[in-house]
Design an enzyme around this catalytic site. Structure first.
Site, short mmCIF file in Angstrom:
data_model
loop_
_atom_site.label_atom_id
_atom_site.label_comp_id
_atom_site.label_asym_id
_atom_site.label_seq_id
_atom_site.Cartn_x
_atom_site.Cartn_y
_atom_site.Cartn_z
N ASP A 1 1.95 -1.35 5.79
CA ASP A 1 2.23 -2.05 4.49
C ASP A 1 1.81 -3.51 4.81
OD1 ASP A 1 2.83 0.15 3.11
OD2 ASP A 1 5.14 -0.34 3.29
N ARG B 1 5.62 -0.16 -0.60
CA ARG B 1 6.79 -0.51 -1.40
C ARG B 1 7.17 -1.79 -1.55
NH1 ARG B 1 10.01 3.09 -3.83
NH2 ARG B 1 8.72 4.92 -2.98
N HIS C 1 0.24 9.60 1.47
CA HIS C 1 0.44 9.26 2.91
C HIS C 1 -0.91 9.61 3.64
CE1 HIS C 1 4.48 9.80 1.99
NE2 HIS C 1 5.04 9.21 3.35
N VAL C 2 -2.03 9.94 2.86
CA VAL C 2 -3.38 10.05 3.54
C VAL C 2 -3.59 8.69 4.15
CG1 VAL C 2 -4.69 9.52 1.49
CG2 VAL C 2 -5.58 10.94 3.13
N LYS D 1 -19.55 -2.90 -19.98
CA LYS D 1 -19.12 -2.14 -18.83
C LYS D 1 -18.06 -0.98 -19.41
CE LYS D 1 -16.92 -2.35 -14.36
NZ LYS D 1 -16.17 -3.31 -13.14
N ARG E 1 -7.42 8.35 -15.88
CA ARG E 1 -6.77 9.39 -14.97
C ARG E 1 -5.90 8.62 -13.81
NH1 ARG E 1 -9.54 14.36 -15.15
NH2 ARG E 1 -10.23 14.62 -17.18
N THR F 1 3.19 -1.38 10.97
CA THR F 1 3.39 -0.68 9.67
C THR F 1 2.13 -0.91 8.85
OG1 THR F 1 4.75 -0.94 7.53
CG2 THR F 1 4.69 -2.93 9.10
N ASP G 1 10.67 -3.68 10.21
CA ASP G 1 11.74 -4.27 10.28
C ASP G 1 13.23 -3.57 10.51
OD1 ASP G 1 10.62 -6.62 9.53
OD2 ASP G 1 11.20 -6.64 7.61
N GLY H 1 7.99 4.55 10.04
CA GLY H 1 6.81 5.18 9.67
C GLY H 1 5.77 4.97 10.57
N ARG I 1 13.10 8.26 11.56
CA ARG I 1 14.09 7.17 11.20
C ARG I 1 15.45 7.77 11.87
NH1 ARG I 1 10.30 6.69 7.51
NH2 ARG I 1 9.67 4.42 7.01
N CYS I 2 16.36 6.96 12.30
CA CYS I 2 17.45 7.35 12.76
C CYS I 2 18.85 6.88 12.63
CB CYS I 2 17.32 7.13 14.47
SG CYS I 2 18.93 7.85 15.52
N ASP J 1 4.03 -5.77 5.93
CA ASP J 1 5.17 -6.34 5.19
C ASP J 1 6.36 -7.12 5.83
OD1 ASP J 1 6.23 -4.31 6.43
OD2 ASP J 1 7.08 -3.36 4.53
N GLY K 1 -13.82 -3.87 -5.98
CA GLY K 1 -14.27 -4.20 -7.21
C GLY K 1 -13.33 -3.68 -8.56
#
Length: 328
Positions: free
Chosen positions: A129, A173, A258-259, A217, A252, A127, A105, A13, A74-75, A131, A187
């Site tokens: 993430d 993920r 992906h933004v 609140k 909601r 990455t 990784d 990614g 990816r390959c 991760d 917050g």
């Protein structure tokens, strides 16, 4: 061994700051008298011969750009040993003696396989993430959490105006770092991650909302990591419905998607990528390979690839407890 020519590729990614890493690798290598070749579309470029020469100007005016000028993919064809050996053959044909692999990784596994077949590789963690267990920080993370923060801040304006609850799913993920950091910054009333899902459930979030309502609140933010919704709760909309049914608060769901991967990299990501890319090129210039570079307490370390791949990702539970304490 003094290398004459190295390659650089981005894999997996995309992450903001990859271009800064490409720039640092290229200019560091050139400054040490090595030639540099850019390999397009990850390991696919090795299989297809999609490779071009890089000079100083090839990487001009890219440090501020998101994405990657080398493209990424990816390959699956590179997973079998036959694919790896085809990549080695390409390297031999074009004179590549070592490669800097910028990615996660999965990319490091490709780098390890190439190293085992005689092409020394250095992995650079990139990455959003955050991760990867062998480093405290990965390129792209800071930009991603700032993007998430800005978007959630905008959602809060609407939630406050309508006395709503916004359930916001962020990427991650395999790690809840994005959710944790953006949740604290915005917050959030509750943060739901895969690492804490045994105790901090949707029911727990509902309890916090009901308790917070007694404190006058009336609008709420619940940040959910992508990894959490890969489990029992498979959709942020499902979580939103459960919260609304239990609390009576109009709820909601928003999936940022992906933004979070795009946009201009932050100062932190540009500097981190430059440091890691510089170090990776230095290691190859010393004839070293089969390594992964990374951060530990803001200092750069490098590890053998197999050792790095075996390191578990540690979730910052202390920081999570900070979030729990201050988010009412």
């Amino acid at each position: 061994m003094i290398m004459k020519t190295i390659g650089v590729l981005t894999s997996g990614g995309d992450a903001p700051g990859m271009n800064a890493a490409i720039r640092a690798v290229t200019r560091t290598a050139l400054s040490k008298g090595m030639n540099v070749k850019g390999i397009a579309k990850g390991f696919n470029g090795l299989l297809e011969g999609n490779i071009r020469d890089f000079d100083m100007r090839s990487v001009s005016n890219i440090v501020e750009r998101g994405g990657t000028i080398l493209y990424t993919a990816r390959c699956p064809a590179f997973v079998p040993i036959e694919g790896v050996r085809k990549g080695v053959k390409t390297c031999e044909e074009v004179g590549i003696e070592g490669i800097v692999v910028i990615g996660g990784d999965g990319s490091f596994r490709g780098a390890r396989d190439l190293s085992n077949e005689g092409i020394p590789c250095i992995g650079v963690p990139a990455t959003i993430d955050n991760d990867i267990g062998s480093t405290g920080y990965t390129i792209g993370f800071d930009t991603a959490i700032n993007t998430g923060m800005e978007l959630i801040d905008k959602l809060r304006d609407t939630a406050q105006s309508h006395d709503r609850c916004s359930v916001v799913e962020v990427m991650g993920r395999r790690a809840g770092d994005i959710a944790l950091h953006t949740g604290i910054a915005c917050g959030a009333t509750s943060i739901l991650t895969m690492e804490t899902s045994e105790y901090y459930t949707v029911e727990h979030a509902i309890e916090r909302i009901l308790k917070t309502k007694t404190g006058n609140k009336h609008h709420f933010i619940v940040v959910v990591s992508e990894g959490y919704t890969a489990g029992k709760y498979t959709d942020a909309n499902q979580i939103a419905k459960q919260i609304q049914d239990a609390t009576g608060v109009e709820t909601r769901a928003t999936i940022l998607g992906h933004v979070q991967r795009g946009g201009t990299p932050t100062v932190h990501d540009r500097v981190a990528a430059s440091r890691l890319g510089h170090r990776a090129a230095e290691l190859l210039s010393q004839g070293m390979g089969n390594r992964v570079v990374g951060f530990s307490k803001n200092a750069i370390f490098d590890y053998e690839i197999n050792e790095a791949l075996e390191m578990p990702k540690v979730f910052n539970k202390e920081l999570f407890q900070v979030a729990e304490t201050i988010s009412f």
